[in-house]
Write a protein that holds these residues in place. Structure first.
Motif, PDB file in Angstrom:
ATOM      1  N   MET A  40      23.497  45.839  87.705  1.00 21.92           N
ATOM      2  CA  MET A  40      23.418  47.282  87.446  1.00 21.92           C
ATOM      3  C   MET A  40      22.165  47.843  88.100  1.00 21.92           C
ATOM      4  N   PHE A  41      22.308  48.997  88.771  1.00 23.13           N
ATOM      5  CA  PHE A  41      21.166  49.624  89.412  1.00 23.13           C
ATOM      6  C   PHE A  41      21.315  51.137  89.304  1.00 23.13           C
ATOM      7  N   VAL A  42      20.261  51.854  89.717  1.00 18.61           N
ATOM      8  CA  VAL A  42      20.232  53.313  89.608  1.00 18.61           C
ATOM      9  C   VAL A  42      20.506  53.943  90.961  1.00 18.61           C
ATOM     10  N   HIS A  43      21.361  54.943  90.958  1.00 22.06           N
ATOM     11  CA  HIS A  43      21.594  55.778  92.131  1.00 22.06           C
ATOM     12  C   HIS A  43      21.148  57.186  91.793  1.00 22.06           C
ATOM     13  N   VAL A  44      20.301  57.758  92.644  1.00 21.37           N
ATOM     14  CA  VAL A  44      19.861  59.136  92.466  1.00 21.37           C
ATOM     15  C   VAL A  44      20.744  60.031  93.329  1.00 21.37           C
ATOM     16  N   VAL A  45      21.359  61.001  92.690  1.00 21.08           N
ATOM     17  CA  VAL A  45      22.321  61.866  93.377  1.00 21.08           C
ATOM     18  C   VAL A  45      21.620  62.684  94.464  1.00 21.08           C
ATOM     19  N   LYS A  46      22.226  62.651  95.672  1.00 18.04           N
ATOM     20  CA  LYS A  46      21.752  63.451  96.790  1.00 18.04           C
ATOM     21  C   LYS A  46      22.619  64.698  96.944  1.00 18.04           C
ATOM     22  N   SER A  47      22.091  65.687  97.609  1.00 20.58           N
ATOM     23  CA  SER A  47      22.814  66.928  97.813  1.00 20.58           C
ATOM     24  C   SER A  47      24.156  66.663  98.487  1.00 20.58           C
ATOM     25  N   ILE A  98      17.779  50.177  97.852  1.00 20.92           N
ATOM     26  CA  ILE A  98      16.490  50.886  97.873  1.00 20.92           C
ATOM     27  C   ILE A  98      16.726  52.365  98.129  1.00 20.92           C
ATOM     28  N   GLN A  99      17.617  52.667  99.058  1.00 21.36           N
ATOM     29  CA  GLN A  99      17.929  54.070  99.335  1.00 21.36           C
ATOM     30  C   GLN A  99      18.559  54.744  98.117  1.00 21.36           C
ATOM     31  N   ALA A 100      19.343  53.994  97.370  1.00 17.63           N
ATOM     32  CA  ALA A 100      20.058  54.579  96.237  1.00 17.63           C
ATOM     33  C   ALA A 100      19.114  55.182  95.218  1.00 17.63           C
ATOM     34  N   VAL A 101      18.025  54.509  94.922  1.00 17.01           N
ATOM     35  CA  VAL A 101      17.155  54.928  93.822  1.00 17.01           C
ATOM     36  C   VAL A 101      16.112  55.957  94.252  1.00 17.01           C
ATOM     37  N   LEU A 105      10.806  50.970  94.216  1.00 17.95           N
ATOM     38  CA  LEU A 105      11.491  49.751  94.610  1.00 17.95           C
ATOM     39  C   LEU A 105      12.194  49.125  93.408  1.00 17.95           C
ATOM     40  N   PRO A 106      13.489  48.824  93.558  1.00 18.71           N
ATOM     41  CA  PRO A 106      14.217  48.126  92.492  1.00 18.71           C
ATOM     42  C   PRO A 106      13.874  46.635  92.530  1.00 18.71           C
TER      43      PRO A 106
END
Length: 430
Positions: free
Chosen positions: A1-8, A78-81, A98-99
């Motif tokens: 499980m990891f975090v994704h930060v929503v992009k425009s 890395i890009q996701a978070v 960094l995850p």
């Protein structure tokens, strides 16, 4: 499980497609009520590596591939978070997140505070988090000037807590009226007879009610109470030990020991850390209801408190405080204008309704957004999200702390409990 930060421009479906999953799984993992997303929103992706988060300052010559290789995590994770991370143009000196993969299991104690109402809602609130808890600190019984304790409707809650294999802790405070009273504490601590009677009443009540430990939460003490508070905790620990009741002490945050400090001078970390079985550090409330808008628990300040505390208290005794709430302030800030509390889940829902943009502050590792309120006033919200708690979880692992203490149950934050289970093994009482 990891975090994704929503992009425009991203949607729930495009994100699911990117990671080879389904929108339904992501919706369920984040307890989403719909499909609407906004930039800066943190989503849990129920796949891939388990990790915490650590800040990293980009160095000259760094590339996404070199950072990925050193970390052992694919570049796309890395890009996701990180909301904005151009792999072709990394800027030296900027901070990214960094995850950090979990290399080994860590078992911790988890405490949470809860105010009982005596009604069925108590069980509902408890069940949302019970499988993640070692202790539940039932808040609170205040000490009266004669050493007796106030009454609260805790009978049903104690039974429910035990049924969920969680240890209920009797929380005792120096609360008087609607606030902590240093003068009340002075009466209790300075008179040896009243102090002795208070301790006897605490131990007897804990045994009678079926509590499995005692948590002392005396706050706003006068600095001159330092020795008497140490004496009180020492005498209570001795009396409780004979009855098999562990002692936890809740302490305000400090970064050095100044016995004359008007707010924290009475808290002798070294002595109290030696006497107590567990120490809860209130590493939150920098942003508070009567102050200006800022992070409630900024990571840089939490780190400073823990860096000091671990030099004088055994790290495995320390439970780091985490806030299950945020604040919503009117802006611009004017003295006397008070914030309103808001849960992390409600904060994200408000940001979505306002079609806002959630920004993640690098130094404090906390999310915030602004929006226009119902009377056309500007408002600013600081809260906790998946990124902010993962950054704090990293401190627990890095500093080898004993665990975490949450203030308080009843503020919905489903991502937190999912991440807690993913990051740690949680000890259950014997």
């Amino acid at each position: 499980m990891f975090v994704h930060v929503v992009k425009s421009g991203e949607t729930l479906f495009s994100i699911a497609n990117r990671y080879g999953g389904t929108a339904e799984r992501i919706r369920a993992a984040n307890d989403l009520q719909g499909d609407q997303l906004i930039p800066g929103m943190s989503l849990l992706i129920p796949a891939g590596p388990r990790s915490t988060l650590e800040p990293y300052k980009i160095r000259e010559g760094d590339t996404l591939d070199t950072i990925s290789g050193q970390l052992g995590v694919p570049p796309h994770i890395i890009q996701a978070v990180n909301e904005r991370l151009d792999e072709q143009n990394l800027v030296a000196g900027e901070t990214i997140w960094l995850p950090v993969p979990l290399r080994a299991e860590k078992t911790i104690d988890v405490n949470a505070f809860m105010i009982p109402t005596g009604g069925g809602i108590d069980q509902e609130i408890l069940l949302d988090a019970a499988d993640c808890l070692t202790y539940l600190s039932v808040f609170h019984r205040s000490v009266n000037p004669d050493g007796t304790l106030s009454d609260i409707p805790d009978d049903k809650l104690i039974d429910w807590v035990k049924a969920e294999h969680v240890a209920p802790l009797l929380t005792v405070t120096n609360f008087e009226g609607d606030r902590f009273s240093p003068d009340l504490a002075h009466v209790i601590l300075q008179d040896a007879n009243i102090r002795r009677q208070t301790i006897e009443n605490i131990v007897n009540l804990a045994k009678t009610k079926g509590y499995q430990g005692v948590n002392i939460d005396f706050e706003h003490l006068h600095p001159e109470e330092r020795d008497s508070f140490n004496c009180f905790v020492r005498e209570l620990a001795e009396a409780s030990a004979s009855e098999g009741l562990p002692i936890t002490v809740t302490l305000g945050p400090k970064t050095a020991d100044d016995p004359n400090n008007p707010w924290m001078g009475a808290f002798d970390y070294r002595t109290l850390g030696g006497l107590a079985d567990r120490v809860i550090l209130m590493t939150f409330e920098w942003g508070w209801v009567g102050g200006p808008p800022m992070a409630v628990a900024p990571l840089n300040m939490v780190r400073r408190v823990l860096d000091y505390a671990t030099t004088v208290i055994p790290s495995d005794k320390i439970l780091m405080g985490i806030a299950l709430y945020g604040y919503n302030w009117p802006t611009p800030y004017e003295e006397g204008n008070r914030a309103t509390g808001i849960s992390p889940k409600a904060a994200v829902e408000q940001a979505i309704r306002a079609k806002g943009h959630i920004h993640f502050h690098a130094e404090s590792a906390a999310p915030m957004f602004m929006y226009r309120g119902p009377r056309n006033e500007m408002r600013q919200v600081w809260f906790e999200d998946a990124r902010s708690v993962l950054a704090k979880f990293h401190l627990v692992r890095e500093l080898e702390l004993g665990g975490i203490s949450y203030w308080m149950l009843g503020n919905p934050f489903p991502q937190n409990w999912t991440l807690l289970h993913s990051t740690f093994q949680i000890r259950k009482p014997d």
